[in-house]
Design an enzyme around this catalytic site. Structure first.
Site, short mmCIF file in Angstrom:
data_model
loop_
_atom_site.label_atom_id
_atom_site.label_comp_id
_atom_site.label_asym_id
_atom_site.label_seq_id
_atom_site.Cartn_x
_atom_site.Cartn_y
_atom_site.Cartn_z
N ASP A 88 101.81 -26.60 73.42
CA ASP A 88 102.43 -27.86 73.81
C ASP A 88 102.13 -28.87 72.69
O ASP A 88 101.02 -29.41 72.61
CB ASP A 88 101.89 -28.35 75.14
CG ASP A 88 102.37 -27.50 76.32
OD1 ASP A 88 102.88 -26.39 76.10
OD2 ASP A 88 102.23 -27.97 77.47
N LYS A 150 109.02 -31.15 76.72
CA LYS A 150 108.05 -31.59 77.73
C LYS A 150 108.04 -33.11 77.75
O LYS A 150 108.01 -33.77 76.70
CB LYS A 150 106.67 -31.03 77.40
CG LYS A 150 105.55 -31.46 78.36
CD LYS A 150 104.23 -30.82 77.96
CE LYS A 150 103.06 -31.37 78.78
NZ LYS A 150 101.77 -30.77 78.39
N LYS A 179 109.69 -29.03 80.82
CA LYS A 179 108.39 -29.13 81.48
C LYS A 179 108.17 -30.59 81.84
O LYS A 179 108.13 -31.47 80.96
CB LYS A 179 107.26 -28.62 80.59
CG LYS A 179 105.87 -28.76 81.25
CD LYS A 179 104.78 -28.13 80.40
CE LYS A 179 103.39 -28.37 81.01
NZ LYS A 179 102.31 -27.71 80.23
#
Length: 213
Positions: A88, A150, A179
């Site tokens: 991430d 994300k 996400k």
């Protein structure tokens, strides 16, 4: 019936986290079978040592994202060496606002090349962005082959919003996964985000969410 645990990256990114906290997270993973556990890079080996067969997410250039591309690539390679499955990566928010296409494209492509065979989720920190910014960076991520966008680190003024998730879904349906992360702490909120087309939920409240009655 929805198995909500399959959507959750159960997270502990606290600055004062310890080995014992990570071992506790591993034990929770054994019981609840979350999609993954998300931990800082320095704890990857602790998690692997305590449970070999585990899906691990870690963060790169967290939480501010303004490290150089070269530093991010080094951190990504090191995380993969230490057992990370998903990365991430915090995007460079200033470069997004500047519309620095060359910088951002190089960064996305460099990280994609460095992490082949692993899932890349780019954190775009939507609390700093308007819809035009979100469209711009998500389009670059699609071009660069990122698997996920994300929403947030959870370390700024606010986290994920339903409206932003719906906006990404509407404009990039089937091209990139989403996400949602930041401020998702209860079952109803998690379900609302899943209904809005979030593919993964990032939260430190996964047990509360799963055990909701």
């Amino acid at each position: 019936m929805l198995d909500i645990g399959n959507f959750i990256d159960q997270t502990n990114l606290k600055q004062d986290a310890s080995d014992l906290d990570i071992i506790k997270l591993v034990e929770e993973q054994k019981k609840y079978k979350f999609r993954s556990i998300c931990i800082a890079p320095s704890f990857l080996q602790v998690a692997r040592k305590n449970l070999q067969n585990i899906y691990l997410t870690t963060v790169i250039a967290f939480p501010n994202g303004y490290a150089s591309t070269e530093a991010k690539v080094f951190e990504a390679k090191d995380a993969i060496k230490n057992g990370a499955n998903d990365l991430d990566v915090v995007s460079n928010i200033g470069r997004i606002k500047m519309r620095d296409y060359d910088y951002l494209s190089k960064e996305i492509n460099s990280l994609r090349e460095a992490s082949l065979g692993h899932i890349l989720k780019f954190i775009i920190e939507t609390s700093f962005l308007d819809k035009e910014d979100i469209f711009y960076i998500t389009n670059l991520l699609v071009e660069g082959g990122a698997e996920f966008v994300k929403t947030s680190t959870g370390f700024t003024k606010f986290g994920a919003s339903i409206d932003d998730v719906k906006f990404i879904k509407k404009n990039f349906d089937g091209k990139i996964k989403i996400k949602a992360s930041g401020g998702i702490s209860d079952y109803k909120t998690a379900i609302d985000f899943i209904d809005a087309s979030a593919d993964v939920i990032g939260t430190s409240h996964g047990i509360d969410i799963i055990n909701y009655k």
